[in-house]
Design a protein around this motif. Sequence first.
Motif, PDB file in Angstrom:
ATOM      1  N   SER A  14      20.673  10.625 -18.213  1.00 12.55           N
ATOM      2  CA  SER A  14      21.589  11.723 -17.895  1.00 12.55           C
ATOM      3  C   SER A  14      22.962  11.475 -18.502  1.00 12.55           C
ATOM      4  CB  SER A  14      21.717  11.853 -16.366  1.00 12.55           C
ATOM      5  OG  SER A  14      22.192  10.635 -15.802  1.00 12.55           O
ATOM      6  N   LEU A  15      23.041  10.547 -19.454  1.00 17.19           N
ATOM      7  CA  LEU A  15      24.312  10.216 -20.083  1.00 17.19           C
ATOM      8  C   LEU A  15      24.850  11.403 -20.881  1.00 17.19           C
ATOM      9  CD1 LEU A  15      23.530   6.635 -21.465  1.00 17.19           C
ATOM     10  CD2 LEU A  15      24.996   7.195 -19.526  1.00 17.19           C
ATOM     11  N   ASP A  16      26.173  11.569 -20.844  1.00 16.30           N
ATOM     12  CA  ASP A  16      26.786  12.570 -21.701  1.00 16.30           C
ATOM     13  C   ASP A  16      26.946  11.983 -23.104  1.00 16.30           C
ATOM     14  OD1 ASP A  16      28.889  10.783 -21.530  1.00 16.30           O
ATOM     15  OD2 ASP A  16      30.090  12.036 -20.195  1.00 16.30           O
ATOM     16  N   THR A  17      27.569  12.752 -24.020  1.00 21.75           N
ATOM     17  CA  THR A  17      27.681  12.310 -25.411  1.00 21.75           C
ATOM     18  C   THR A  17      28.444  11.001 -25.530  1.00 21.75           C
ATOM     19  OG1 THR A  17      27.640  14.618 -26.151  1.00 21.75           O
ATOM     20  CG2 THR A  17      28.460  12.975 -27.710  1.00 21.75           C
ATOM     21  N   THR A  18      29.536  10.873 -24.773  1.00 23.89           N
ATOM     22  CA  THR A  18      30.328   9.644 -24.830  1.00 23.89           C
ATOM     23  C   THR A  18      29.540   8.444 -24.316  1.00 23.89           C
ATOM     24  OG1 THR A  18      32.363  10.913 -24.510  1.00 23.89           O
ATOM     25  CG2 THR A  18      32.467   8.543 -24.083  1.00 23.89           C
ATOM     26  N   GLY A  19      28.850   8.623 -23.188  1.00 22.65           N
ATOM     27  CA  GLY A  19      28.062   7.541 -22.636  1.00 22.65           C
ATOM     28  C   GLY A  19      26.910   7.145 -23.544  1.00 22.65           C
ATOM     29  N   ARG A  48       0.828  -1.209   0.000  1.00 20.67           N
ATOM     30  CA  ARG A  48       0.000   0.000   0.000  1.00 20.67           C
ATOM     31  C   ARG A  48       0.858   1.253   0.000  1.00 20.67           C
ATOM     32  NH1 ARG A  48      -4.389  -2.129   4.522  1.00 20.67           N
ATOM     33  NH2 ARG A  48      -5.749  -3.259   3.067  1.00 20.67           N
ATOM     34  N   GLU A  49       1.938   1.233   0.771  1.00 19.26           N
ATOM     35  CA  GLU A  49       2.845   2.379   0.791  1.00 19.26           C
ATOM     36  C   GLU A  49       3.502   2.577  -0.579  1.00 19.26           C
ATOM     37  OE1 GLU A  49       5.533   1.464   3.901  1.00 19.26           O
ATOM     38  OE2 GLU A  49       4.090   1.843   5.514  1.00 19.26           O
ATOM     39  N   MET A  50       3.849   1.456  -1.230  1.00 18.32           N
ATOM     40  CA  MET A  50       4.467   1.561  -2.550  1.00 18.32           C
ATOM     41  C   MET A  50       3.476   2.110  -3.575  1.00 18.32           C
ATOM     42  SD  MET A  50       7.521   1.003  -3.675  1.00 18.32           S
ATOM     43  CE  MET A  50       7.414   2.525  -4.630  1.00 18.32           C
ATOM     44  N   HIS A  51       2.223   1.693  -3.455  1.00 20.26           N
ATOM     45  CA  HIS A  51       1.186   2.214  -4.343  1.00 20.26           C
ATOM     46  C   HIS A  51       1.046   3.727  -4.177  1.00 20.26           C
ATOM     47  CE1 HIS A  51      -2.619   2.598  -6.475  1.00 20.26           C
ATOM     48  NE2 HIS A  51      -3.144   3.170  -5.401  1.00 20.26           N
ATOM     49  N   TYR A  52       1.083   4.193  -2.939  1.00 19.30           N
ATOM     50  CA  TYR A  52       0.972   5.630  -2.677  1.00 19.30           C
ATOM     51  C   TYR A  52       2.146   6.387  -3.301  1.00 19.30           C
ATOM     52  CZ  TYR A  52       0.564  10.042  -0.169  1.00 19.30           C
ATOM     53  OH  TYR A  52       0.451  11.378   0.123  1.00 19.30           O
ATOM     54  N   ILE A  53       3.342   5.828  -3.150  1.00 20.19           N
ATOM     55  CA  ILE A  53       4.532   6.480  -3.710  1.00 20.19           C
ATOM     56  C   ILE A  53       4.416   6.592  -5.228  1.00 20.19           C
ATOM     57  CG2 ILE A  53       7.013   6.171  -4.130  1.00 20.19           C
ATOM     58  CD1 ILE A  53       7.202   4.997  -1.303  1.00 20.19           C
ATOM     59  N   LEU A  54       4.021   5.498  -5.875  1.00 24.47           N
ATOM     60  CA  LEU A  54       3.916   5.493  -7.342  1.00 24.47           C
ATOM     61  C   LEU A  54       2.851   6.472  -7.830  1.00 24.47           C
ATOM     62  CD1 LEU A  54       4.220   1.659  -7.999  1.00 24.47           C
ATOM     63  CD2 LEU A  54       5.917   3.411  -8.565  1.00 24.47           C
ATOM     64  N   GLN A  55       1.828   6.691  -7.019  1.00 26.06           N
ATOM     65  CA  GLN A  55       0.754   7.597  -7.426  1.00 26.06           C
ATOM     66  C   GLN A  55       1.095   9.056  -7.190  1.00 26.06           C
ATOM     67  OE1 GLN A  55      -2.253   6.752  -8.968  1.00 26.06           O
ATOM     68  NE2 GLN A  55      -1.237   4.764  -9.160  1.00 26.06           N
ATOM     69  N   HIS A  56       1.957   9.350  -6.208  1.00 23.75           N
ATOM     70  CA  HIS A  56       2.132  10.731  -5.792  1.00 23.75           C
ATOM     71  C   HIS A  56       3.551  11.296  -5.962  1.00 23.75           C
ATOM     72  CE1 HIS A  56      -1.550   9.473  -3.630  1.00 23.75           C
ATOM     73  NE2 HIS A  56      -1.911  10.730  -3.790  1.00 23.75           N
ATOM     74  N   ALA A  57       4.521  10.458  -6.285  1.00 21.46           N
ATOM     75  CA  ALA A  57       5.893  10.970  -6.450  1.00 21.46           C
ATOM     76  C   ALA A  57       5.974  11.890  -7.657  1.00 21.46           C
ATOM     77  CB  ALA A  57       6.873   9.808  -6.603  1.00 21.46           C
ATOM     78  N   THR A  58       6.705  12.993  -7.486  1.00 17.65           N
ATOM     79  CA  THR A  58       6.893  13.958  -8.576  1.00 17.65           C
ATOM     80  C   THR A  58       8.385  14.167  -8.815  1.00 17.65           C
ATOM     81  OG1 THR A  58       7.000  15.931  -7.168  1.00 17.65           O
ATOM     82  CG2 THR A  58       4.794  15.108  -7.769  1.00 17.65           C
ATOM     83  N   GLN A  71       9.402   0.890 -13.204  1.00 17.10           N
ATOM     84  CA  GLN A  71       8.426   1.973 -13.230  1.00 17.10           C
ATOM     85  C   GLN A  71       9.063   3.292 -12.806  1.00 17.10           C
ATOM     86  OE1 GLN A  71       5.358   3.681 -14.195  1.00 17.10           O
ATOM     87  NE2 GLN A  71       4.518   1.689 -13.639  1.00 17.10           N
ATOM     88  N   MET A  72       9.855   3.249 -11.743  1.00 22.84           N
ATOM     89  CA  MET A  72      10.509   4.467 -11.265  1.00 22.84           C
ATOM     90  C   MET A  72      11.542   4.962 -12.277  1.00 22.84           C
ATOM     91  SD  MET A  72       8.928   4.990  -8.449  1.00 22.84           S
ATOM     92  CE  MET A  72       9.900   6.361  -7.830  1.00 22.84           C
ATOM     93  N   ALA A  73      12.268   4.032 -12.914  1.00 22.00           N
ATOM     94  CA  ALA A  73      13.281   4.430 -13.889  1.00 22.00           C
ATOM     95  C   ALA A  73      12.650   5.010 -15.148  1.00 22.00           C
ATOM     96  CB  ALA A  73      14.160   3.229 -14.244  1.00 22.00           C
ATOM     97  N   ALA A  74      11.541   4.412 -15.584  1.00 22.85           N
ATOM     98  CA  ALA A  74      10.910   4.832 -16.837  1.00 22.85           C
ATOM     99  C   ALA A  74      10.224   6.184 -16.722  1.00 22.85           C
ATOM    100  CB  ALA A  74       9.902   3.773 -17.286  1.00 22.85           C
ATOM    101  N   ARG A  75       9.706   6.500 -15.532  1.00 26.21           N
ATOM    102  CA  ARG A  75       8.975   7.753 -15.384  1.00 26.21           C
ATOM    103  C   ARG A  75       9.922   8.944 -15.362  1.00 26.21           C
ATOM    104  NH1 ARG A  75       5.739   6.973 -10.016  1.00 26.21           N
ATOM    105  NH2 ARG A  75       4.873   8.987 -10.585  1.00 26.21           N
ATOM    106  N   GLY A  76      11.147   8.753 -14.872  1.00 29.24           N
ATOM    107  CA  GLY A  76      12.158   9.809 -14.894  1.00 29.24           C
ATOM    108  C   GLY A  76      11.813  10.989 -13.994  1.00 29.24           C
ATOM    109  N   ASN A 126      19.521   5.646 -16.986  1.00 27.70           N
ATOM    110  CA  ASN A 126      19.471   6.515 -15.813  1.00 27.70           C
ATOM    111  C   ASN A 126      19.532   5.743 -14.497  1.00 27.70           C
ATOM    112  OD1 ASN A 126      16.965   5.499 -16.560  1.00 27.70           O
ATOM    113  ND2 ASN A 126      15.823   7.119 -15.541  1.00 27.70           N
ATOM    114  N   VAL A 127      19.896   4.457 -14.548  1.00 28.29           N
ATOM    115  CA  VAL A 127      20.030   3.633 -13.345  1.00 28.29           C
ATOM    116  C   VAL A 127      21.512   3.364 -13.080  1.00 28.29           C
ATOM    117  CG1 VAL A 127      19.585   1.366 -12.331  1.00 28.29           C
ATOM    118  CG2 VAL A 127      17.778   2.535 -13.589  1.00 28.29           C
ATOM    119  N   LYS A 128      21.921   3.517 -11.826  1.00 33.66           N
ATOM    120  CA  LYS A 128      23.297   3.231 -11.424  1.00 33.66           C
ATOM    121  C   LYS A 128      23.279   2.253 -10.246  1.00 33.66           C
ATOM    122  CE  LYS A 128      25.443   6.143 -14.197  1.00 33.66           C
ATOM    123  NZ  LYS A 128      26.354   5.666 -15.269  1.00 33.66           N
ATOM    124  N   ASN A 129      24.189   1.296 -10.276  1.00 35.65           N
ATOM    125  CA  ASN A 129      24.334   0.343  -9.175  1.00 35.65           C
ATOM    126  C   ASN A 129      25.430   0.790  -8.219  1.00 35.65           C
ATOM    127  OD1 ASN A 129      22.430  -1.746  -9.698  1.00 35.65           O
ATOM    128  ND2 ASN A 129      23.707  -2.502 -11.354  1.00 35.65           N
TER     129      ASN A 129
END
Length: 211
Positions: A186-191, A13-23, A52-57, A79-82
């Motif tokens: 957020s990759l630069d030209t080389t990346g 439920r908390e995750m659902h709220y985050i996905l609905q309201h994060a900006t 979902q979080m990565a795709a929404r940006g 836009n994902v880094k480990n």
Amino acid sequence: IETNSSSFMSEMREMHYILQHATERSLVIIDELGRGSSNRDGASIAFAVSEQMAARGGCFTVFATHFHELTVLDTIYPNVKNYHLVVERSATRGDPSALDSADGKLRFTYALSEGKCKETRYGIDMAEMAGLGVDIIERARRIRRQLDINAAQNADRNASRHSDKIGTPAAYYALAQRLLLLKNSSLDTTGLRGYLALLKSTYVDASACQE
């Protein structure tokens, strides 16, 4: 308890709220999502939420997890880094900051390093350090070795089963998705050039080799 919900249901439920309201102004911190369910279900949910979080940006997200399956996301989404907390294994004795196990010393450095964690086997070591019986630890290590063998065999079978899928509509759709995701990168030209070269070798060059 008051809402008659399990910890897993509350987490969903908390995750659902985050996905609905994060900006784009939100800072989202997700810690061990999916650990209240089975390994496969938990990893699947964590993977899907991460995508979902990565795709929404536009929404900076810190996702802490023990599911190593998620570490492939940085090869799919630019836009994902480990990052991982470094654990060192050494046979050196006399280090007060290290912990003994049958496979040597473990030392938790609490240092953050880029990339995925290469040390994935200290769970059983930690159980041994906690005093769990020798017979249980030895049995756990035997089971772990067998699970590793089974996983490797399944990976080989899956690779051979899907080796002919390049050039299919599903593959083209996957390529289109990855290209669309570059708008959030957020990759630069080389990346960017490097990532496009990777896509070319994965889809275009591999398809040409099959013709």
